[in-house]
Structures are given as structure tokens and as C-alpha cells.
Design a protein around this motif. Structure first.
Motif, PDB file in Angstrom:
ATOM      1  N   MET A  70     -12.679  44.769  -9.100  1.00 58.58           N
ATOM      2  CA  MET A  70     -12.506  45.919 -10.394  1.00 58.58           C
ATOM      3  C   MET A  70     -11.551  44.944 -11.390  1.00 58.58           C
ATOM      4  O   MET A  70     -12.254  44.948 -12.388  1.00 58.58           O
ATOM      5  CB  MET A  70     -11.547  47.019  -9.953  1.00 58.58           C
ATOM      6  N   PHE A  71     -10.865  43.842 -11.080  1.00 60.08           N
ATOM      7  CA  PHE A  71     -10.273  43.220 -11.848  1.00 60.08           C
ATOM      8  C   PHE A  71     -11.068  42.395 -13.290  1.00 60.08           C
ATOM      9  O   PHE A  71     -10.440  41.992 -13.875  1.00 60.08           O
ATOM     10  CB  PHE A  71      -8.804  42.146 -11.653  1.00 60.08           C
ATOM     11  N   ALA A  72     -11.630  41.357 -11.894  1.00 61.17           N
ATOM     12  CA  ALA A  72     -12.810  40.686 -12.859  1.00 61.17           C
ATOM     13  C   ALA A  72     -13.678  41.859 -14.161  1.00 61.17           C
ATOM     14  O   ALA A  72     -14.214  40.930 -14.839  1.00 61.17           O
ATOM     15  CB  ALA A  72     -14.408  40.463 -11.879  1.00 61.17           C
ATOM     16  N   GLY A  73     -13.647  42.942 -12.805  1.00 63.94           N
ATOM     17  CA  GLY A  73     -15.175  43.617 -13.734  1.00 63.94           C
ATOM     18  C   GLY A  73     -13.749  44.043 -14.814  1.00 63.94           C
ATOM     19  O   GLY A  73     -14.979  44.011 -16.162  1.00 63.94           O
ATOM     20  N   LEU A  74     -12.794  44.786 -15.119  1.00 67.09           N
ATOM     21  CA  LEU A  74     -12.107  44.228 -16.162  1.00 67.09           C
ATOM     22  C   LEU A  74     -12.470  43.503 -17.157  1.00 67.09           C
ATOM     23  O   LEU A  74     -12.515  44.373 -18.597  1.00 67.09           O
ATOM     24  CB  LEU A  74     -11.097  45.148 -15.188  1.00 67.09           C
ATOM     25  N   LEU A  75     -11.956  42.871 -17.120  1.00 63.91           N
ATOM     26  CA  LEU A  75     -11.464  41.242 -17.881  1.00 63.91           C
ATOM     27  C   LEU A  75     -13.502  41.134 -18.546  1.00 63.91           C
ATOM     28  O   LEU A  75     -12.946  40.997 -19.659  1.00 63.91           O
ATOM     29  CB  LEU A  75     -12.239  39.701 -16.778  1.00 63.91           C
ATOM     30  N   GLY A  76     -14.579  41.759 -17.818  1.00 67.45           N
ATOM     31  CA  GLY A  76     -15.465  40.908 -18.034  1.00 67.45           C
ATOM     32  C   GLY A  76     -16.187  42.559 -19.816  1.00 67.45           C
ATOM     33  O   GLY A  76     -16.545  41.635 -20.043  1.00 67.45           O
ATOM     34  N   MET A  77     -15.777  43.880 -18.547  1.00 65.65           N
ATOM     35  CA  MET A  77     -15.972  44.660 -19.878  1.00 65.65           C
ATOM     36  C   MET A  77     -15.096  44.555 -21.024  1.00 65.65           C
ATOM     37  O   MET A  77     -15.102  44.750 -22.478  1.00 65.65           O
ATOM     38  CB  MET A  77     -16.092  46.537 -19.703  1.00 65.65           C
ATOM     39  N   GLY A  78     -14.201  44.453 -20.868  1.00 59.52           N
ATOM     40  CA  GLY A  78     -13.186  44.178 -22.262  1.00 59.52           C
ATOM     41  C   GLY A  78     -14.240  42.758 -22.425  1.00 59.52           C
ATOM     42  O   GLY A  78     -13.958  43.085 -23.897  1.00 59.52           O
ATOM     43  N   ARG A  79     -13.871  42.024 -22.430  1.00 61.22           N
ATOM     44  CA  ARG A  79     -14.046  40.348 -23.207  1.00 61.22           C
ATOM     45  C   ARG A  79     -16.124  40.665 -23.876  1.00 61.22           C
ATOM     46  O   ARG A  79     -16.041  40.698 -24.691  1.00 61.22           O
ATOM     47  CB  ARG A  79     -15.024  39.696 -22.163  1.00 61.22           C
ATOM     48  N   ALA A  80     -16.669  42.109 -22.986  1.00 60.69           N
ATOM     49  CA  ALA A  80     -18.078  42.219 -23.862  1.00 60.69           C
ATOM     50  C   ALA A  80     -17.856  43.591 -25.018  1.00 60.69           C
ATOM     51  O   ALA A  80     -18.746  42.871 -25.898  1.00 60.69           O
ATOM     52  CB  ALA A  80     -18.630  43.163 -22.401  1.00 60.69           C
ATOM     53  N   ALA A  81     -17.226  43.682 -25.334  1.00 62.41           N
ATOM     54  CA  ALA A  81     -16.568  43.982 -26.061  1.00 62.41           C
ATOM     55  C   ALA A  81     -15.829  43.841 -26.854  1.00 62.41           C
ATOM     56  O   ALA A  81     -16.782  44.230 -27.804  1.00 62.41           O
ATOM     57  CB  ALA A  81     -15.915  46.597 -25.312  1.00 62.41           C
ATOM     58  N   ALA A  82     -14.700  42.486 -26.284  1.00 63.85           N
ATOM     59  CA  ALA A  82     -14.566  41.800 -28.172  1.00 63.85           C
ATOM     60  C   ALA A  82     -15.557  42.009 -28.889  1.00 63.85           C
ATOM     61  O   ALA A  82     -15.494  41.175 -29.939  1.00 63.85           O
ATOM     62  CB  ALA A  82     -13.552  40.736 -27.539  1.00 63.85           C
ATOM     63  N   ILE A  83     -16.743  40.738 -27.693  1.00 62.14           N
ATOM     64  CA  ILE A  83     -17.322  39.691 -28.591  1.00 62.14           C
ATOM     65  C   ILE A  83     -18.672  40.637 -29.268  1.00 62.14           C
ATOM     66  O   ILE A  83     -18.659  39.888 -30.847  1.00 62.14           O
ATOM     67  CB  ILE A  83     -18.544  39.229 -27.386  1.00 62.14           C
ATOM     68  N   GLU A  84     -18.330  42.027 -29.323  1.00 61.87           N
ATOM     69  CA  GLU A  84     -19.515  42.876 -29.641  1.00 61.87           C
ATOM     70  C   GLU A  84     -18.879  43.353 -31.863  1.00 61.87           C
ATOM     71  O   GLU A  84     -19.458  43.613 -32.085  1.00 61.87           O
ATOM     72  CB  GLU A  84     -19.862  44.588 -29.332  1.00 61.87           C
ATOM     73  N   ARG A  85     -17.413  42.701 -30.778  1.00 63.36           N
ATOM     74  CA  ARG A  85     -16.705  43.172 -32.322  1.00 63.36           C
ATOM     75  C   ARG A  85     -16.723  41.660 -33.131  1.00 63.36           C
ATOM     76  O   ARG A  85     -16.063  41.917 -34.538  1.00 63.36           O
ATOM     77  CB  ARG A  85     -15.038  43.419 -31.971  1.00 63.36           C
ATOM     78  N   GLN A  86     -17.263  41.099 -32.888  1.00 63.69           N
ATOM     79  CA  GLN A  86     -17.648  40.038 -33.733  1.00 63.69           C
ATOM     80  C   GLN A  86     -18.272  39.432 -34.990  1.00 63.69           C
ATOM     81  O   GLN A  86     -19.788  40.059 -34.233  1.00 63.69           O
ATOM     82  CB  GLN A  86     -16.897  38.179 -32.775  1.00 63.69           C
ATOM     83  N   GLN A  87     -18.247  39.344 -36.051  1.00 62.95           N
ATOM     84  CA  GLN A  87     -19.204  39.207 -37.086  1.00 62.95           C
ATOM     85  C   GLN A  87     -20.487  40.352 -37.121  1.00 62.95           C
ATOM     86  O   GLN A  87     -21.483  40.410 -37.063  1.00 62.95           O
ATOM     87  CB  GLN A  87     -20.366  37.730 -36.347  1.00 62.95           C
ATOM     88  N   GLY A  88     -19.349  41.302 -36.892  1.00 58.84           N
ATOM     89  CA  GLY A  88     -20.602  43.098 -37.641  1.00 58.84           C
ATOM     90  C   GLY A  88     -21.521  43.163 -36.447  1.00 58.84           C
ATOM     91  O   GLY A  88     -22.139  43.786 -36.466  1.00 58.84           O
ATOM     92  N   ALA A  89     -21.250  42.412 -35.341  1.00 61.06           N
ATOM     93  CA  ALA A  89     -22.653  42.223 -34.288  1.00 61.06           C
ATOM     94  C   ALA A  89     -22.250  44.005 -33.664  1.00 61.06           C
ATOM     95  O   ALA A  89     -23.666  44.910 -34.036  1.00 61.06           O
ATOM     96  CB  ALA A  89     -22.175  42.117 -32.939  1.00 61.06           C
ATOM     97  N   TRP A  90     -22.056  44.169 -33.579  1.00 58.82           N
ATOM     98  CA  TRP A  90     -21.657  45.754 -32.957  1.00 58.82           C
ATOM     99  C   TRP A  90     -22.168  47.022 -33.867  1.00 58.82           C
ATOM    100  O   TRP A  90     -22.901  47.744 -33.396  1.00 58.82           O
ATOM    101  CB  TRP A  90     -20.345  46.672 -32.842  1.00 58.82           C
ATOM    102  N   GLU A  91     -22.155  46.768 -35.083  1.00 55.48           N
ATOM    103  CA  GLU A  91     -22.397  48.018 -36.087  1.00 55.48           C
ATOM    104  C   GLU A  91     -23.593  47.501 -36.487  1.00 55.48           C
ATOM    105  O   GLU A  91     -24.694  48.649 -36.721  1.00 55.48           O
ATOM    106  CB  GLU A  91     -21.981  47.154 -38.023  1.00 55.48           C
ATOM    107  N   GLY A  92     -24.348  46.020 -36.187  1.00 53.71           N
ATOM    108  CA  GLY A  92     -25.968  46.062 -35.893  1.00 53.71           C
ATOM    109  C   GLY A  92     -26.301  46.667 -35.080  1.00 53.71           C
ATOM    110  O   GLY A  92     -27.121  47.118 -35.060  1.00 53.71           O
ATOM    111  N   LEU A  93     -25.669  46.707 -33.647  1.00 55.68           N
ATOM    112  CA  LEU A  93     -26.224  47.287 -32.908  1.00 55.68           C
ATOM    113  C   LEU A  93     -26.401  49.279 -33.454  1.00 55.68           C
ATOM    114  O   LEU A  93     -27.271  49.945 -32.916  1.00 55.68           O
ATOM    115  CB  LEU A  93     -25.460  47.035 -31.816  1.00 55.68           C
TER     116      LEU A  93
END
Lengths: 222, 234
Positions: A63-86
Motif C-alpha cells: 500500500m505504501f508503494a501503491g500510494l507513492l506510485g499513484m501520487g507520482r502518476a498523477a503528478a506526471i500527468e500534471r506536467q506540460q498539460g498532459a492531463w488537459e490533453g487527456l
């Protein structure tokens, strides 16, 4: 069918990104392994009753690893407008949620495979069995569902690293309890009692998959 | 300046509810301390029960209110539903804290411990944490509209989750029994105790309604103030 192709496209995109940048799985994996090793010092995981604390250690690591990974994944999407693109893509919000969940489950799954293998080797507990893997799968889906929903929300807030566990841990408590109990029962050869826990996990997964699918659109309106 | 704000005309509802709750709370406090007899087994500390039970009821009721107004907010997007959710959340948090504190104070002499991982206690503690998460989520989102949406999502997911949390914690205990200090089951409640409980219950509900109305008013003023600030700065 269109939805399935869209989910596949999202997973493929995330996988490609991960293969090139390697920002999630490696970090999560190392973190999970270190958690297991640290737990070995925190609790005695060599004694006869190690199955009970062992399954707890395994789940905390996952669960700690999952938490870390999911937080990271959401942060990556926030970079350079990736999330808006999606969000601008023709996929509807529920499908985007399923796509992001599928990626999260894939990455956590890889880490789990690693953690389970190491767990078996380090603590001599037979976790690589169909029933244990079923529990791991169901627990991961429940945890990942709430985690994906909340990580996307937490990513736009000021204190996202702090907020995600604060949101996720109380609400994922049923998953924590059932997964740990079910795993302990299986490791101590008490298969007969494991039924209610698996039903609880299954019920939790179905219920929150449905709710998260429905409310995800409200969470990501930009 | 301050006096002008306090002199703001208040509607009849607020006044009526305020006076009524003041009378009822005074009455119930009098009954709890002077009228109702002490419990034979538990002694004076049992009087906490008259506060504990209504508070528990309202703590969970608040979450139900958040749930309903969260759904209404996501469906209608009118800020009034978010204000209601905000007001209910704050009251719910206060009452959950009261439940945990009174329960703990009662548990010390009766169970011999401040805390035990009993199903109801654990669920209430988790409820408290969910309320805390709710406030933190709101506090860390700068845009008020987004904060309202996020909070509504958490309100819905959280409310559906609470019964499941309770169920899982109960199973966790039943499957793993532990020697805990067994609660002394007293005789059926005498009439005077039931009456006191009923009066306190009504007093708490009226007080709750009063606080909710007032809190809602404050939240509306906050929204108005934010809007005015926006107009004047822009």
C-alpha cells in the motif's frame, strides 16, 4: 468496444512513458522492498508466528508503494498539460478513470510480483498460491480504485503528498483489514474462514468501482 | 464597526431556535445533574451517557446530511448545497470529538482503559479522521468551486464507506476475540433515566438545528464577502 480501445490507449501511453522515463515502477519497487526489509527489523519475521505479522508487513509495503506510485502518476500527468490533453481527447471521463486505474493496477501489479517473490524468499512464507494471489488482486483493485480517484484530486491541491494518504487511508480501511486478515488466514492454513473476507473485498471493489466511475467526471472538471 | 455587525437584524427562526435550545439545554443539564439518580453500578460517571448518545447520533446524522447535500451539489451546482455540507461537516466534527472524549472519560473508570479497539469506537475514530480529511481537502484547494466539488466527492465516497468500515472492523474483532474488559450490563433503564435521555436528545437536536442555521448563515456571509472582495479587487 470503443471504450476498451480508449482504455488500452491510455495504458499504452502510460507504459510507454514509464519505459522511457522510469519514474514510477523502479521507485515503487525499491520502496516496497525496503519497507519489507525494514519491517524485518521492526518485527520479528522469523519466528513461528511470523505469518500474522508477515501478511501485515506485506500489505503495508504494497500500500505504501501503491500510494507513492499513484501520487507520482498523477503528478506526471500534471506536467506540460498532459492531463488537459487527456481530458480533451474524445474518451469520456469514466473511461479515462478506467484507463488510469488500469495503468495503476498494472504498475502496482509489477511491484507486487517483485515484492511477493522477495517476501517468499526472505521470510519462507508460501505466498505464491492462487488464493493468496486472488486476495492480493482484489485488495489492489479496491485500494487502486480509491487511490486513482483521490490522487487525481490531490494532484491539483497545494499539499498533494500529504493529502493523498490522509484521504486514502481512512477510507481504504476495509481493504486493509480484509486483505491482511485473509492473507493471514491463508498463510496459517485456515482456508475455511477466508470466505467472508473475500466477499467483503469483492463487494468493496464492485461498489467503489461503480461510485468512482460515476463521480470521477465531477472530480476532473477543469 | 463591530457593533453594527452584531446588530444585523436576525430572522425569527434564528431567535426562536436559539432561545428554545438555551431553555432545553438548561433543562437537560439540570436533569442530568440534579434530577436523574446516579447509576447503581457505574456511579456518577454514567451521567455522561446523556450527552454521549445524542452527540453520537448527531455525529452520524451530520455525515448523512453531508452525503445528501453533496449529491445535491453535484447534481445542481448551487452553492447553497455546498454551504449546507460545510456547516454539517463542522458540526459533525465537533460532535464526533464530543463522542470520543465523553466515551473515553467514561471508559477509564468503567472499562479500566481510555481506549479499546471495539468496533463502534474504531468506526467513530475513523469517522473523525474522515471529517479531518474533509477539512484538509477543502483547505488545500484554492479555488472555492473546485473545493466544493472535491468535498462533495469525498462526502459521497465517505458516507457509503462508513457502514463498510464498521462491518469490517466488527468482523475483525469477532474473528479475533481479545480479552477486553466486559461492559457491565445494568438493569433495564428506569423511567427517570429514559426521560432525561429523551429531554437531552430533544435539546441536542434543537441545538443542532440552531447551530446549523447559524453556521449556514456565517457560510453565506463568507461567500458574500469573498464575492465582494473579488468585485472590488477586480
Amino acid at each position: 468496444m470503443i471504450a476498451a480501445r480508449q482504455i488500452y490507449a491510455i495504458v499504452r501511453k502510460d507504459l510507454l512513458l514509464e519505459l522511457r522515463a522510469r519514474e514510477q515502477v523502479v521507485g515503487m519497487g525499491v520502496f516496497a522492498l525496503l519497507t519489507l526489509v525494514t519491517f524485518n527489523f521492526a518485527f520479528d519475521l522469523t519466528g513461528a508466528d511470523r505469518a500474522a505479522s508477515g501478511s501485515g508487513a506485506l500489505w503495508v509495503a504494497i500500500m505504501f508503494a501503491g500510494l507513492l506510485g499513484m501520487g507520482r502518476a498523477a503528478a506526471i500527468e500534471r506536467q506540460q498539460g498532459a492531463w488537459e490533453g487527456l481530458l480533451l481527447s474524445p474518451a469520456d471521463r469514466g473511461t479515462i478513470f478506467l484507463g488510469k486505474l488500469a495503468s495503476a493496477l498494472l504498475f502496482i501489479g509489477i511491484v507486487e510480483a517483485l515484492a511477493l517473490a522477495l517476501f517468499t524468499a526472505l521470510f519462507a512464507l508460501p505466498v505464491l498460491r492462487p488464493m493468496v494471489l486472488l486476495v492480493v488482486g482484489l485488495g489492489t483493485v479496491g485500494f487502486g480504485t480509491l487511490g486513482t480517484l483521490f490522487s487525481v484530486m490531490a494532484a491539483t491541491t497545494r499539499a498533494r503528498e500529504v493529502l493523498l494518504p490522509v484521504l486514502l487511508f481512512p477510507l481504504a480501511l476495509p481493504v486493509v483489514i480484509s486483505s491482511v486478515r485473509a492473507t493471514t488466514l491463508l498463510l496459517t492454513e485456515r482456508q475455511a474462514e477466508v470466505g467472508p473476507w473475500i466477499s467483503l473485498l469483492l463487494g468493496f471493489d464492485v461498489l467503489f468501482l461503480g461510485i468512482a466511475y460515476l463521480v470521477f467526471g465531477h472530480a476532473v472538471e477543469e | 464597526m463591530a457593533s453594527r455587525i452584531t446588530q444585523r437584524p436576525r430572522d425569527l427562526w434564528g431567535r426562536a431556535l436559539g432561545s428554545l435550545s438555551a431553555v432545553l439545554v438548561a433543562l437537560s443539564v439540570t436533569m442530568i445533574f440534579l434530577y436523574v439518580p446516579s447509576d447503581q453500578v457505574q456511579g456518577a460517571v454514567q451521567r455522561l451517557f446523556y450527552i454521549h448518545l445524542p452527540a453520537a447520533w448527531l455525529a452520524y446524522f451530520s455525515f448523512f446530511l453531508i452525503f445528501v447535500s453533496s449529491i445535491a451539489y453535484l447534481a445542481r451546482r448551487h452553492p447553497r448545497w455546498d454551504r449546507l455540507a460545510r456547516s454539517a461537516a463542522e458540526l459533525g466534527f465537533v460532535f464526533t470529538t464530543i463522542v470520543l472524549l465523553t466515551g473515553s472519560i467514561w471508559g477509564r473508570p468503567i472499562w479500566g482503559t481510555w481506549w479499546t479497539w471495539d468496533a463502534r469506537l474504531t468506526t467513530t475514530l475513523i469517522l473523525w479522521f474522515i471529517y479531518l480529511a474533509y477539512f484538509m481537502l477543502r483547505a488545500y484547494v484554492s479555488d472555492p468551486e473546485r473545493a466544493a466539488r472535491y468535498a462533495a466527492v469525498l462526502g459521497i465516497v465517505g458516507f457509503v464507506d462508513v457502514p463498510i468500515i464498521h462491518m469490517s472492523v466488527r468482523w475483525w474483532r469477532t474473528l479475533h476475540p481479545q480479552p477486553i474488559v466486559v461492559r457491565a450490563e445494568g438493569p433495564a433503564m428506569p423511567e427517570s433515566m429514559l426521560l432525561t435521555l429523551a429531554v437531552t436528545m430533544v435539546a441536542f437536536m434543537v441545538l443542532y438545528l440552531f447551530l446549523l442555521v447559524e453556521k449556514y448563515r456565517v457560510e453565506r456571509m463568507k461567500d458574500e464577502l469573498a464575492e465582494l472582495r473579488l468585485q472590488h479587487s477586480g
